[in-house]
Design a protein around this motif. Structure first.
Motif, mmCIF file in Angstrom:
data_model
loop_
_atom_site.group_PDB
_atom_site.id
_atom_site.type_symbol
_atom_site.label_atom_id
_atom_site.label_comp_id
_atom_site.label_asym_id
_atom_site.label_seq_id
_atom_site.Cartn_x
_atom_site.Cartn_y
_atom_site.Cartn_z
ATOM 1 N N PHE A 96 0.816 -1.225 0.000
ATOM 2 C CA PHE A 96 0.000 0.000 0.000
ATOM 3 C C PHE A 96 0.847 1.271 0.000
ATOM 4 C CE2 PHE A 96 0.047 -1.551 4.490
ATOM 5 C CZ PHE A 96 0.763 -0.513 5.074
ATOM 6 N N ALA A 97 2.183 1.126 0.000
ATOM 7 C CA ALA A 97 3.044 2.311 0.097
ATOM 8 C C ALA A 97 2.883 3.253 -1.095
ATOM 9 C CB ALA A 97 4.507 1.889 0.235
ATOM 10 N N LEU A 98 2.587 2.700 -2.281
ATOM 11 C CA LEU A 98 2.453 3.559 -3.457
ATOM 12 C C LEU A 98 1.238 4.469 -3.367
ATOM 13 C CD1 LEU A 98 3.445 1.233 -6.437
ATOM 14 C CD2 LEU A 98 4.849 2.862 -5.180
ATOM 15 N N GLU A 99 0.286 4.124 -2.498
ATOM 16 C CA GLU A 99 -0.879 4.986 -2.317
ATOM 17 C C GLU A 99 -0.536 6.215 -1.483
ATOM 18 O OE1 GLU A 99 -3.829 2.461 -0.556
ATOM 19 O OE2 GLU A 99 -3.496 0.896 -2.063
ATOM 20 N N PRO A 103 -3.923 2.279 4.702
ATOM 21 C CA PRO A 103 -5.354 1.976 4.652
ATOM 22 C C PRO A 103 -5.972 1.950 6.042
ATOM 23 C CG PRO A 103 -4.126 0.486 3.232
ATOM 24 C CD PRO A 103 -3.114 1.245 4.035
ATOM 25 N N ALA A 104 -7.204 2.437 6.128
ATOM 26 C CA ALA A 104 -7.867 2.530 7.433
ATOM 27 C C ALA A 104 -8.244 1.160 7.972
ATOM 28 C CB ALA A 104 -9.111 3.407 7.315
ATOM 29 N N ARG A 105 -8.608 0.235 7.082
ATOM 30 C CA ARG A 105 -9.103 -1.072 7.525
ATOM 31 C C ARG A 105 -7.969 -2.099 7.526
ATOM 32 N NH1 ARG A 105 -13.383 -2.900 3.695
ATOM 33 N NH2 ARG A 105 -13.602 -4.572 5.236
ATOM 34 N N ARG A 109 -4.947 -3.443 4.786
ATOM 35 C CA ARG A 109 -3.514 -3.409 5.083
ATOM 36 C C ARG A 109 -2.878 -4.784 4.906
ATOM 37 N NH1 ARG A 109 -5.104 -0.520 9.690
ATOM 38 N NH2 ARG A 109 -4.252 -2.048 11.152
ATOM 39 N N THR A 110 -3.615 -5.828 5.221
ATOM 40 C CA THR A 110 -3.053 -7.182 5.188
ATOM 41 C C THR A 110 -3.405 -7.951 3.920
ATOM 42 O OG1 THR A 110 -4.984 -8.039 6.384
ATOM 43 C CG2 THR A 110 -3.080 -7.357 7.711
ATOM 44 N N ALA A 111 -3.992 -7.270 2.923
ATOM 45 C CA ALA A 111 -4.463 -7.961 1.715
ATOM 46 C C ALA A 111 -3.327 -8.706 1.014
ATOM 47 C CB ALA A 111 -5.125 -6.966 0.763
ATOM 48 N N GLU A 112 -2.159 -8.073 0.891
ATOM 49 C CA GLU A 112 -1.074 -8.754 0.185
ATOM 50 C C GLU A 112 -0.423 -9.834 1.031
ATOM 51 O OE1 GLU A 112 0.601 -6.388 -3.593
ATOM 52 O OE2 GLU A 112 1.774 -6.186 -1.762
ATOM 53 N N VAL A 113 -0.404 -9.670 2.332
ATOM 54 C CA VAL A 113 0.083 -10.753 3.193
ATOM 55 C C VAL A 113 -0.745 -12.008 2.922
ATOM 56 C CG1 VAL A 113 0.406 -11.548 5.559
ATOM 57 C CG2 VAL A 113 0.928 -9.182 4.973
ATOM 58 N N LYS A 114 -2.058 -11.839 2.803
ATOM 59 C CA LYS A 114 -2.938 -12.980 2.523
ATOM 60 C C LYS A 114 -2.734 -13.496 1.102
ATOM 61 C CE LYS A 114 -6.410 -11.567 5.897
ATOM 62 N NZ LYS A 114 -7.767 -11.017 6.120
ATOM 63 N N LEU A 115 -2.555 -12.585 0.150
ATOM 64 C CA LEU A 115 -2.334 -12.990 -1.240
ATOM 65 C C LEU A 115 -1.112 -13.895 -1.351
ATOM 66 C CD1 LEU A 115 -2.886 -12.729 -4.321
ATOM 67 C CD2 LEU A 115 -1.393 -10.708 -4.284
ATOM 68 N N PHE A 116 -0.047 -13.536 -0.623
ATOM 69 C CA PHE A 116 1.198 -14.308 -0.662
ATOM 70 C C PHE A 116 1.239 -15.394 0.422
ATOM 71 C CE2 PHE A 116 2.489 -10.527 -3.013
ATOM 72 C CZ PHE A 116 3.293 -11.048 -4.002
#
Length: 283
Positions: A96-99, A103-105, A109-116
């Protein structure tokens, strides 16, 4: 273990003019043979350089969740394939750093941790220097520089203070929401000091056998194709600190906080003695 490479796909010779090292090639792994593994970092932390080191040391292309045609032209062919192909050793992401904000939720914040699936290499660099490098990238690309005017004034203060928090929270997400040995931390500064040691650690984490002769070639060509040339900027910042007292307080605090998180997790702590500008370090 060795990697099963796909010899029917495009390869790249990183050192064609070297008599000793020109025999080494970089390949794609067999499709779907490797797990997704994030190479996650705040922008300006040396992600592309680490990819170069990994590709040349392992003989396997790295990938990305983005497509940057400038680095494809330099032989990073894994940039052009889907990150879930299972054919690249790691996949670059800045999360999310490029944003430019956190992120508030928690789910965001953890979306990519889950993706990987929690598998990743967290690349950390001194945020003082990462911010300078990122600013240069935004204005000058991979090897250019921002004008000196872009490192002073209200807009620079806003940029640096806001992104200091992003630097901390991106790393904190991978430290606090992964488990066991599924992820690891890599410090840019120690990699620079002792690349052989840290490259061996990386290859071990990825399950790739170490070829000492190949590593020797990497060490003899350590900089890769995207190192910024020397400029007057380094001299300027040695005489004029681009970080105000307020920015020093913010950046020193996020470094301290993240170091505590690393200690709690049992990961290698921040090499604070190597952090230029931290608590007015001059080294």
């Amino acid at each position: 273990m060795g990697i099963e490479v796909d010899r029917n796909r495009k390869t790249f010779v990183p050192w064609p003019s070297s008599e000793e090292c020109s025999r080494y090639r970089i390949h794609f792994a067999r499709q779907k043979s490797l797990p997704m593994t994030a190479l996650v970092s705040f922008p300006g932390s040396g992600n592309t350089w680490v990819r170069y080191l990994l590709e040349t040391a392992s003989g396997v292309f790295t990938g990305s969740v983005y497509i940057d045609r400038r680095i494809i032209s330099k032989g990073f062919y894994g940039e052009a394939v889907p990150p879930d192909c299972g054919c690249t050793a790691v996949q670059k992401t800045h999360g999310f750093a490029l944003e430019g904000s956190v992120p508030a939720r928690l789910a965001q914040r953890t979306a990519e941790v889950k993706l990987f699936r929690g598998r990743g290499i967290l690349l950390l660099r001194n945020p003082y220097e990462a911010l300078l490098s990122y600013r240069n990238f935004l204005y000058g690309g991979h090897t250019g520089f921002a004008p000196h005017s872009q490192f002073k004034g209200p807009e620079w203060e806003r940029f640096a203070s806001q992104l200091a928090v992003v630097w901390k929270e991106l790393a904190a997400t991978w430290i606090n929401y992964t488990r066991g040995h599924e992820a690891m931390v890599l410090h840019f500064e120690t990699l620079r000091l002792n690349p052989h040691h840290d490259l061996s650690r990386l290859l071990d984490y990825l399950g790739i056998s170490v070829d000492e002769q190949r590593i020797g070639c990497v060490l003899n060509h350590i900089d890769g194709p995207f190192r910024r040339p020397q400029s007057s900027q380094k001299l300027l910042f040695s005489s004029r600190d681009p970080f105000s007292e307020k920015l020093h307080r913010i950046l020193d605090a996020v470094i301290h906080d993240l170091d505590s998180m690393l200690e709690k997790r049992g990961w290698d702590r921040i090499p604070i003695h190597l952090y230029k500008f931290y608590k007015q370090n001059s080294t």
